[in-house]
Motif scaffolding. Structure first.
Motif, PDB file in Angstrom:
ATOM      1  N   HIS A 423      22.912  67.559  16.699  1.00 14.59           N
ATOM      2  CA  HIS A 423      22.566  66.629  15.764  1.00 14.59           C
ATOM      3  C   HIS A 423      23.980  66.492  14.673  1.00 14.59           C
ATOM      4  O   HIS A 423      24.134  65.367  14.349  1.00 14.59           O
ATOM      5  CB  HIS A 423      21.347  66.936  14.793  1.00 14.59           C
ATOM      6  N   THR A 462      19.502  66.140  20.524  1.00 23.29           N
ATOM      7  CA  THR A 462      19.219  64.885  19.772  1.00 23.29           C
ATOM      8  C   THR A 462      19.474  63.589  20.253  1.00 23.29           C
ATOM      9  O   THR A 462      20.218  63.545  21.153  1.00 23.29           O
ATOM     10  CB  THR A 462      19.896  65.009  18.450  1.00 23.29           C
ATOM     11  N   GLU A 483      11.110  64.192  20.931  1.00 27.01           N
ATOM     12  CA  GLU A 483      11.282  64.489  19.745  1.00 27.01           C
ATOM     13  C   GLU A 483      12.978  64.481  19.491  1.00 27.01           C
ATOM     14  O   GLU A 483      13.628  64.076  20.243  1.00 27.01           O
ATOM     15  CB  GLU A 483      10.958  66.337  19.707  1.00 27.01           C
ATOM     16  N   GLY A 484      13.393  64.968  18.212  1.00 31.26           N
ATOM     17  CA  GLY A 484      14.666  64.816  17.921  1.00 31.26           C
ATOM     18  C   GLY A 484      15.109  63.236  17.656  1.00 31.26           C
ATOM     19  O   GLY A 484      16.503  63.095  18.020  1.00 31.26           O
ATOM     20  N   PRO A 496      19.189  61.174   7.887  1.00 36.71           N
ATOM     21  CA  PRO A 496      19.693  62.671   8.420  1.00 36.71           C
ATOM     22  C   PRO A 496      19.234  62.694   9.906  1.00 36.71           C
ATOM     23  O   PRO A 496      18.345  61.824  10.404  1.00 36.71           O
ATOM     24  CB  PRO A 496      18.445  63.470   7.996  1.00 36.71           C
ATOM     25  N   ARG A 497      19.942  63.353  10.635  1.00 38.81           N
ATOM     26  CA  ARG A 497      19.504  63.379  12.155  1.00 38.81           C
ATOM     27  C   ARG A 497      18.891  64.882  12.411  1.00 38.81           C
ATOM     28  O   ARG A 497      19.222  65.903  11.836  1.00 38.81           O
ATOM     29  CB  ARG A 497      20.613  63.250  13.203  1.00 38.81           C
ATOM     30  N   HIS A 498      18.261  64.999  13.594  1.00 35.57           N
ATOM     31  CA  HIS A 498      17.341  66.611  13.664  1.00 35.57           C
ATOM     32  C   HIS A 498      17.616  66.857  15.164  1.00 35.57           C
ATOM     33  O   HIS A 498      17.711  65.856  16.160  1.00 35.57           O
ATOM     34  CB  HIS A 498      16.125  66.387  13.268  1.00 35.57           C
ATOM     35  N   ASP A 499      17.570  68.068  15.630  1.00 41.77           N
ATOM     36  CA  ASP A 499      17.454  68.508  16.993  1.00 41.77           C
ATOM     37  C   ASP A 499      16.065  68.836  17.137  1.00 41.77           C
ATOM     38  O   ASP A 499      15.261  69.041  16.525  1.00 41.77           O
ATOM     39  CB  ASP A 499      18.302  69.787  17.026  1.00 41.77           C
TER      40      ASP A 499
END
Length: 576
Positions: A423, A462, A483-484, A496-499
């Motif tokens: 991410h 991500t 997900e992600g 925000p980005r996420h893994d």
């Protein structure tokens, strides 16, 4: 009266026949769905004694359809059906011709008795729904200088119908060579007993592409007479040689080739006449908008049905339509090959992973202008992980392909040089993309595949607005890794980005893909996702290459006009 000059042809350029219609012997005009005239050729203006400004934009029925006393006729007797009927035509029989007679009011106040033919066609951006051709109903007075018509000469109405049918076949079929066969079926046997089409390839090589005989109303392809031909001579006056150089059409017979042959093509023509029994032939160049692409030969086996010079205009009209379709098809193929070749060179070779199988597929869009933005990538990282990427640049052209190359190279550099989670790398790419690339928006998934000390394969990823990967267990159980998720690249929003992380079961198959595999017009996205899921489950035990080929074949929508990138990974059944 306004200047009698033809209107611009851009409104029917999409139909690919504007050049041919400009030179037609009949008056032709194009009608939009509203019933208004949007294009007219010069012959129509000559017949009507009007200028383009007197015709363009006017309702075709109100302007042109009268009875013998000059009174308006009911709209259902005009050149087009009512709007509801036109819709039905397009849904049932798009090639259905309508015909009729009426009187056309002319610019000098007189009435022109005429016969018209209306050909429905697919609406383009200008809304063109029909082409209407008309000609004077009164036959011209005999001219002693003209040769008598042959017993098989077509009436003016039959000629127009043949040309309309030919145009319909060539503009409504993507497979031009298949359309040529159907055009030959229109010409035989009503116009000739034999049809021969010689085509010039890119390197000036000549091929006798099609030889068809009409025998007892049955058409037979004579493959024994087809094949490569000698090169085009630079100066031979013989009819076929001259036609292949773009000279005027001509008549020929067996006696034309009785003397010593001057070229290899003359030898082949003598062989053709001997093998077919053709006694009289009309030979015309097949010209495209910019080049000569071949020659058309029509032959008759009876001398009492000999072609005359009066038949050559019709043969030339047919050949001209064939030439436009062929040159457009070649241009389309060149563009598609350029785009597809560029895409293939930009797509990478896959790394070798111990125990893990990996394969890819890239399928170009059917339309050359839609090739370009989809890509996959896989490469080893310094820490021992493997980076996996699937992405799609917004747009469908060579500019999208160039943008894809920019993003791919930037993503490779960031991922290799900075040992960051996926991410964080995508965040850097999104920020840089706005300033140092021409890419407006893109979707992608960046993943890292690693094997932990216990032998488990771990995927960490991500997503930037891309369709979710599909995980297919060995037993056919499937689920999407949704997900992600984060926004696609290029929105200008620093959210925000996420893994996300998942352990891949032994024997499972991981499928990364672009939206061309699942999306089609008029269908919900969930329908495409469910279709992918069902077929992937059914193919779970196939070897990976077979799994990937069959999945692409069964899942991609038949009416899809987008390219497709596909990356599949097979996890080993046992520990490495």
């Amino acid at each position: 009266m306004t200047d009698r000059s033809t209107a611009p042809t851009t409104v029917i350029d999409q139909l690919g026949v504007s050049a041919a219609l400009e030179h037609a012997s009949a008056g032709v005009y194009a009608v939009a769905d509203s019933g208004r005239i949007v294009w007219v050729n010069a012959r129509a203006l000559d017949l009507l004694l009007l200028g383009a400004d007197d015709v363009i934009g006017y309702d075709s029925h109100d302007l042109l359809h009268r009875d013998a006393l000059g009174r308006p006729v009911p709209r259902e007797n005009g050149g087009l059906r009512q709007q509801s009927d036109r819709q039905a035509d397009r849904q049932t029989d798009r090639q259905a011709l309508r015909a009729g007679r009426n009187w056309y009011p002319r610019g000098d106040g007189t009435l022109l008795p005429g016969q018209w033919f209306s050909l429905p066609c697919e609406a383009n951006e200008q809304g063109v729904v029909a082409l209407v051709a008309f000609h004077p109903a009164e036959e011209p007075k005999p001219d002693a200088a003209r040769p008598a018509p042959s017993p098989r000469a077509l009436s003016e109405g039959e000629r127009l119908a043949l040309l309309a049918d030919t145009t319909a076949q060539l503009i409504s079929n993507v497979d031009v060579h298949g359309a040529l066969r159907r055009v030959v079926e229109l010409m035989l046997p009503r116009l000739a007993d034999w049809a021969v089409i010689d085509l010039i390839a890119e390197g000036d090589e000549v091929t006798r592409s099609l030889v068809v005989q009409a025998e007892d109303s049955v058409l037979r392809t004579r493959e024994d007479l087809q094949g490569p031909m000698p090169p085009i001579p630079a100066s031979s006056p013989m009819p076929l040689s001259a036609a292949l150089r773009g000279a005027a059409s001509a008549l020929a017979g067996p006696e034309t080739y009785d003397g010593p042959p001057d070229t290899g093509i003359a030898v082949e023509q003598r062989r053709l006449f001997e093998a077919t029994g053709i006694q009289t032939a009309a030979i015309a160049p097949i010209r495209g908008p910019h080049e000569v692409v071949g020659a058309l030969t029509l032959g008759r086996t009876r001398r009492d049905e000999a072609f005359t010079t009066g038949d050559l205009a019709l043969v030339e009209d047919i050949a001209r339509r064939i030439g436009i379709a062929l040159e457009n098809a070649r241009h389309y193929q060149r563009q598609r090959q350029i785009a597809a070749t560029m895409q293939r060179y930009l797509l990478p070779q896959l790394p070798q992973l111990s125990g893990v199988e990996m394969t890819t597929r890239y399928l170009p869009a059917p339309d050359a202008s839609h090739v370009g933005g989809d890509w996959y990538d896989a490469f080893p990282l310094p820490a021992g992980d493997t980076a996996l990427v699937i992405g799609d640049v917004v747009g469908h052209d060579l500019e999208a392909a160039a943008g894809m190359a920019q993003l791919r190279n930037m993503l490779r550099a960031y991922t290799w040089s900075q040992d960051n989670p996926p991410h964080r790398t995508v965040q850097h790419l999104d920020q840089a993309m706005r300033h140092i690339t021409d890419v407006r928006m893109a979707t992608l998934i960046l993943a890292r595949l690693a094997c932990d000390p216990a032998g488990h394969w771990i995927l960490r990823w991500t997503s930037a607005g891309h369709p979710p990967p599909l995980l297919v267990d060995y037993d056919g159980v499937t689920h999407y890794l949704d997900e992600g998720n984060g926004l696609l690249l290029g929105t200008g929003t620093d959210r925000p980005r996420h893994d996300a992380e998942a352990t891949l079961p032994p024997g499972s198959t991981l499928v990364f893909y672009t939206d061309g595999l699942i999306e089609t017009r008029g269908e919900l996205l969930d329908t495409g996702l469910q279709r992918l899921r069902r077929h992937a489950a059914a193919l779970a035990h196939r070897p990976l290459n077979s799994f990937t080929d069959r999945l692409l074949e069964r899942t991609r929508p038949t009416d899809n006009d987008d390219d497709v990138a596909l990356l599949t990974i097979r996890i080993p059944l046992g520990t490495p």
